[in-house]
Design an enzyme around this catalytic site. Structure first.
Site, PDB file in Angstrom:
ATOM      1  N   ASP A  21       0.841  -1.201   0.000  1.00 50.86           N
ATOM      2  CA  ASP A  21       0.000   0.000   0.000  1.00 50.86           C
ATOM      3  C   ASP A  21       0.872   1.245   0.000  1.00 50.86           C
ATOM      4  O   ASP A  21       1.696   1.425   0.894  1.00 50.86           O
ATOM      5  CB  ASP A  21      -0.894  -0.036   1.253  1.00 50.86           C
ATOM      6  CG  ASP A  21      -1.648   1.264   1.456  1.00 50.86           C
ATOM      7  OD1 ASP A  21      -1.868   1.986   0.460  1.00 50.86           O
ATOM      8  OD2 ASP A  21      -2.024   1.557   2.610  1.00 50.86           O
ATOM      9  N   ASP A  25      -4.123   3.873   2.852  1.00 48.83           N
ATOM     10  CA  ASP A  25      -5.515   3.561   3.195  1.00 48.83           C
ATOM     11  C   ASP A  25      -5.679   2.109   3.654  1.00 48.83           C
ATOM     12  O   ASP A  25      -6.793   1.625   3.849  1.00 48.83           O
ATOM     13  CB  ASP A  25      -6.445   3.855   2.002  1.00 48.83           C
ATOM     14  CG  ASP A  25      -6.080   3.034   0.765  1.00 48.83           C
ATOM     15  OD1 ASP A  25      -5.088   2.267   0.809  1.00 48.83           O
ATOM     16  OD2 ASP A  25      -6.779   3.147  -0.255  1.00 48.83           O
ATOM     17  N   ASP A  29      -2.040  -1.336  -3.613  1.00 50.22           N
ATOM     18  CA  ASP A  29      -2.412  -0.631  -4.839  1.00 50.22           C
ATOM     19  C   ASP A  29      -1.390  -0.870  -5.954  1.00 50.22           C
ATOM     20  O   ASP A  29      -0.352  -1.508  -5.740  1.00 50.22           O
ATOM     21  CB  ASP A  29      -2.608   0.865  -4.566  1.00 50.22           C
ATOM     22  CG  ASP A  29      -1.474   1.457  -3.728  1.00 50.22           C
ATOM     23  OD1 ASP A  29      -0.316   1.253  -4.120  1.00 50.22           O
ATOM     24  OD2 ASP A  29      -1.751   2.097  -2.698  1.00 50.22           O
ATOM     25  N   ASP A  98      -6.579 -11.387 -14.450  1.00 49.53           N
ATOM     26  CA  ASP A  98      -7.604 -12.354 -14.087  1.00 49.53           C
ATOM     27  C   ASP A  98      -8.834 -12.062 -14.942  1.00 49.53           C
ATOM     28  O   ASP A  98      -9.258 -10.912 -15.050  1.00 49.53           O
ATOM     29  CB  ASP A  98      -7.953 -12.193 -12.601  1.00 49.53           C
ATOM     30  CG  ASP A  98      -8.142 -13.522 -11.903  1.00 49.53           C
ATOM     31  OD1 ASP A  98      -8.996 -14.301 -12.381  1.00 49.53           O
ATOM     32  OD2 ASP A  98      -7.458 -13.790 -10.912  1.00 49.53           O
ATOM     33  N   ASP A 195     -10.910 -17.408 -14.441  1.00 49.09           N
ATOM     34  CA  ASP A 195     -11.614 -17.803 -13.229  1.00 49.09           C
ATOM     35  C   ASP A 195     -12.707 -18.842 -13.526  1.00 49.09           C
ATOM     36  O   ASP A 195     -13.502 -18.644 -14.454  1.00 49.09           O
ATOM     37  CB  ASP A 195     -12.255 -16.540 -12.640  1.00 49.09           C
ATOM     38  CG  ASP A 195     -12.744 -16.723 -11.227  1.00 49.09           C
ATOM     39  OD1 ASP A 195     -11.915 -17.026 -10.353  1.00 49.09           O
ATOM     40  OD2 ASP A 195     -13.954 -16.546 -10.985  1.00 49.09           O
ATOM     41  N   GLU A 250      -8.486 -21.821 -14.515  1.00 47.50           N
ATOM     42  CA  GLU A 250      -8.747 -22.447 -13.217  1.00 47.50           C
ATOM     43  C   GLU A 250      -9.759 -23.549 -13.489  1.00 47.50           C
ATOM     44  O   GLU A 250     -10.806 -23.290 -14.076  1.00 47.50           O
ATOM     45  CB  GLU A 250      -9.333 -21.407 -12.249  1.00 47.50           C
ATOM     46  CG  GLU A 250      -9.537 -21.986 -10.866  1.00 47.50           C
ATOM     47  CD  GLU A 250     -10.435 -21.137  -9.956  1.00 47.50           C
ATOM     48  OE1 GLU A 250     -10.265 -21.214  -8.743  1.00 47.50           O
ATOM     49  OE2 GLU A 250     -11.310 -20.406 -10.476  1.00 47.50           O
ATOM     50  N   HIS A 323      -4.558 -17.807  -3.676  1.00 54.33           N
ATOM     51  CA  HIS A 323      -5.375 -16.954  -2.801  1.00 54.33           C
ATOM     52  C   HIS A 323      -6.619 -17.657  -2.256  1.00 54.33           C
ATOM     53  O   HIS A 323      -7.362 -17.050  -1.488  1.00 54.33           O
ATOM     54  CB  HIS A 323      -5.773 -15.693  -3.565  1.00 54.33           C
ATOM     55  CG  HIS A 323      -6.732 -15.996  -4.685  1.00 54.33           C
ATOM     56  ND1 HIS A 323      -6.367 -16.746  -5.786  1.00 54.33           N
ATOM     57  CD2 HIS A 323      -8.034 -15.697  -4.849  1.00 54.33           C
ATOM     58  CE1 HIS A 323      -7.415 -16.869  -6.582  1.00 54.33           C
ATOM     59  NE2 HIS A 323      -8.438 -16.249  -6.041  1.00 54.33           N
ATOM     60  N   ASP A 324      -6.871 -18.875  -2.674  1.00 57.08           N
ATOM     61  CA  ASP A 324      -8.051 -19.618  -2.209  1.00 57.08           C
ATOM     62  C   ASP A 324      -7.719 -20.745  -1.243  1.00 57.08           C
ATOM     63  O   ASP A 324      -8.635 -21.414  -0.746  1.00 57.08           O
ATOM     64  CB  ASP A 324      -8.780 -20.239  -3.411  1.00 57.08           C
ATOM     65  CG  ASP A 324      -9.439 -19.201  -4.284  1.00 57.08           C
ATOM     66  OD1 ASP A 324      -9.866 -18.155  -3.758  1.00 57.08           O
ATOM     67  OD2 ASP A 324      -9.538 -19.433  -5.504  1.00 57.08           O
TER      68      ASP A 324
HETATM   69  C1  GLC Z   1     -12.381 -18.572  -8.126  1.00 53.25           C
HETATM   70  C2  GLC Z   1     -11.484 -17.584  -7.437  1.00 53.25           C
HETATM   71  C3  GLC Z   1     -12.054 -17.287  -6.094  1.00 53.25           C
HETATM   72  C4  GLC Z   1     -13.415 -16.679  -6.276  1.00 53.25           C
HETATM   73  C5  GLC Z   1     -14.309 -17.556  -7.147  1.00 53.25           C
HETATM   74  C6  GLC Z   1     -15.487 -16.788  -7.637  1.00 53.25           C
HETATM   75  O1  GLC Z   1     -12.401 -19.786  -7.513  1.00 53.25           O
HETATM   76  O2  GLC Z   1     -10.189 -18.065  -7.404  1.00 53.25           O
HETATM   77  O3  GLC Z   1     -11.234 -16.458  -5.328  1.00 53.25           O
HETATM   78  O4  GLC Z   1     -14.015 -16.483  -5.026  1.00 53.25           O
HETATM   79  O5  GLC Z   1     -13.656 -18.031  -8.277  1.00 53.25           O
HETATM   80  O6  GLC Z   1     -15.087 -15.843  -8.581  1.00 53.25           O
END
Ligand code: GLC
Length: 547
Positions: A21, A25, A29, A98, A195, A250, A323-324
């Protein structure tokens, strides 16, 4: 096998909200990313993948997009983005975005229009029904059909109710998506991470699902719909084939048998996918918060089956966290007594399997899971929805909190730990989510000062991978499939032969099937004293190369 830049690269995933950041805030960013590009270049990664940076009300941290052509104001402006892209390219790195097109935000103009009346031109951009046609559940909990008063009808959302699913049957939707993709590609971005791409074609018979096994529902009901490959081929023809870019899909619900339908070269769909085989090993029938033990033999079986299924036809992306999912060292390794050794051991796995590796931000310094003592510190909509659901059903919330400590997505979303200043050098303000308290011990500054750190080990591994294309394109063969302690395999082609031994345990382990010492040289190990013991030490990793 065809050689491509994206096979030879290493991807680094940035979760912008938690990276750096510069405005104070408490939210990362784009200027913050620009500031750290030299750090990433030094690390040795080639491609940066940005989790969504588009305008969004942030119900799901940017995976709910309200305008695909604008930058989220918290992250900066389009000028910042253009500067970022230019700076990335200047350093000979690439940038991928993404692409979230299974759904939009309910605040997207298309959806706002769509909900106003049954004959609005945007009505068919989404799935509307007068009554829910089935019992589908949202992946984040609760029914997948949401009632909307305005037109007295229900719309479909496989994720939160603020993420309505787009109707890909409608050619106008596809046209809009392709137009938007071209907008970013014309700016010069180098590709997309797509995604939940297997979800875009829906089963229009809308069958009921049996929720006694959630992962099965994903594979058989939500993913791999009847027109999926037609859509992906169209997208490739209309957009992707016109640029020198890469795509990584994904792929929840995609089995090894189906993989090459997505990535087989002759299919002209995607460059690579990432699968969930290993990611579901510790999920019980009740899903990710119903945790069960995982076994190394099962983990290896997943890797083998996928490698075999992909063969020489396609390509995959290799990852052990993102991140999941929880932090790699906390989930697959030992983030306590063997923190450093196990993080390096897992790094070795990540960098020597066949596929394009992806490092998630912070993993290169060994960041770990976090255990907040109360739900009030959690921010992830999945965790919060789950808590609301459990509360309603009168289930044990302490039990859920313990499961969240292990499986929750906020484990990987706490801010990047740059140094031991207050807030870990991430922000001068109040961070949007608490910092992992271990930042005084685990942070970039310290790691850069220690030549034996996890960071430098990643760097070394990436160099080894670049120096030896056999580790990229060569064959893969496992050595001792049944061992619950050691993961060992061979990588080879005409140019070289490599043996990799990884001790996935806190005990010493035999090196079954080790190569003849005379013909092989130890190329890399995660123990400082390079003594060639007969046995592997706890979490020891070794790469041997035939001389
Ligand atoms: C994918 C993303 C995840 C998101 C989901 C809905 O699995 O990696 O973070 O919550 O899709 O977009």
């Amino acid at each position: 096998m065809t050689r491509n830049w994206w096979k030879e690269s290493v991807i680094y995933q940035i979760y912008p909200r938690s990276f750096n950041d510069t405005k104070g805030d408490g939210i990362g960013d784009l200027q913050g990313i620009i500031q750290k590009l030299d750090y990433l270049k030094e690390l040795g990664v080639d491609i940066l993948w940005l989790s969504p940076i588009y305008q969004s009300p942030n119900d799901d941290n940017g995976y709910d997009i309200s305008d695909y052509y604008r930058i989220m104001p918290e992250f900066g402006t389009m000028d910042d983005f253009d500067e970022l892209l230019e700076q990335v390219h200047e350093r000979d790195m690439r940038l991928i975005m993404d692409l979230v097109v299974n759904h939009t935000s309910d605040e997207h103009r298309w959806f706002r229009e769509s909900r106003t009346s049954k004959n609005n031109p945007y009505r068919d951009f989404y799935y509307w029904r007068d009554t829910p046609p089935n019992n589908w559940q949202s992946i984040f909990g609760g029914p997948a059909w949401e009632y909307d008063e305005v037109t007295d009808a229900y719309y479909l959302h496989l994720f939160t109710k603020k993420q309505p699913d787009l109707n890909w049957e409608n050619p106008k939707v596809r046209k809009e998506v392709y137009k938007m993709m071209r907008f970013w590609l014309d700016k010069g971005v180098d590709g997309f991470r797509m995604d939940v791409i297997p979800f875009i074609s829906k089963r229009l018979d809308f069958p009921d699902a049996d929720y006694s096994d959630f992962n099965k529902v994903i594979a058989e009901v939500y993913a791999n719909g009847p027109r999926l490959h037609e859509f992906l081929q169209e997208m490739n023809r209309e957009v992707l084939s016109r640029y020198d870019v890469m795509t990584v899909g994904e792929a929840p619900g995609v089995s090894p048998e189906l993989a090459n339908l997505y990535v087989g070269e002759s299919r002209k769909e995607l460059s690579m996918i990432f699968h969930f085989g290993h990611m579901f090993l510790d999920h019980g029938p009740g899903g990710k918060f119903d945790i069960q033990d995982w076994k190394l033999s099962e983990f290896k079986a997943v890797i083998n089956t996928w490698d075999e299924a992909i063969g020489q036809e396609g390509w995959i992306n290799i990852y052990l966290d993102n991140h999941d999912f929880p932090r790699l060292v906390s989930r697959w390794g030992n983030d306590d007594a063997y923190h450093e050794q196990s993080a390096k051991c897992l790094a070795t796995l990540l960098m020597t399997l066949r596929g394009t590796p992806c490092i998630y931000q912070g993993t290169e310094i060994g960041m770990t899971n976090v255990a907040f003592d109360s739900f009030e510190h959690y921010r992830d909509v999945e965790t919060l929805n789950m808590k609301a659901g459990w509360e309603k059903e009168g289930r044990d919330l302490d039990k859920l909190l313990k499961a969240v400590h292990r499986q929750g997505r906020d484990n990987v979303r706490t801010p990047m730990q740059w140094n031991d200043d207050p807030h870990a050098g991430f922000t001068s303000g109040e961070p949007w989510i608490k910092i992992n308290p271990n930042y005084t011990k685990i942070n970039v500054d310290d790691t850069l000062q220690d030549p034996d750190s996890i960071y430098y080990f990643y760097r070394q591994l990436m160099q080894i991978r670049k120096d030896h294309p056999s580790l990229i394109y060569g064959n893969y063969e496992m050595i001792d499939g049944n061992s619950e302690q050691v993961f060992a395999y061979r990588r080879w082609d005409e140019e070289g032969v490599f043996y990799i031994f990884l001790n996935f345990s806190e005990e010493k382990a035999e090196m079954v099937g080790s190569p003849d010492k005379g013909a092989f040289q130890l190329l890399c190990t995660n123990y400082e004293d390079e003594i060639m013991t007969e046995q592997l030490r706890p979490w020891e990793a070794r790469i041997y190369r035939m001389v």
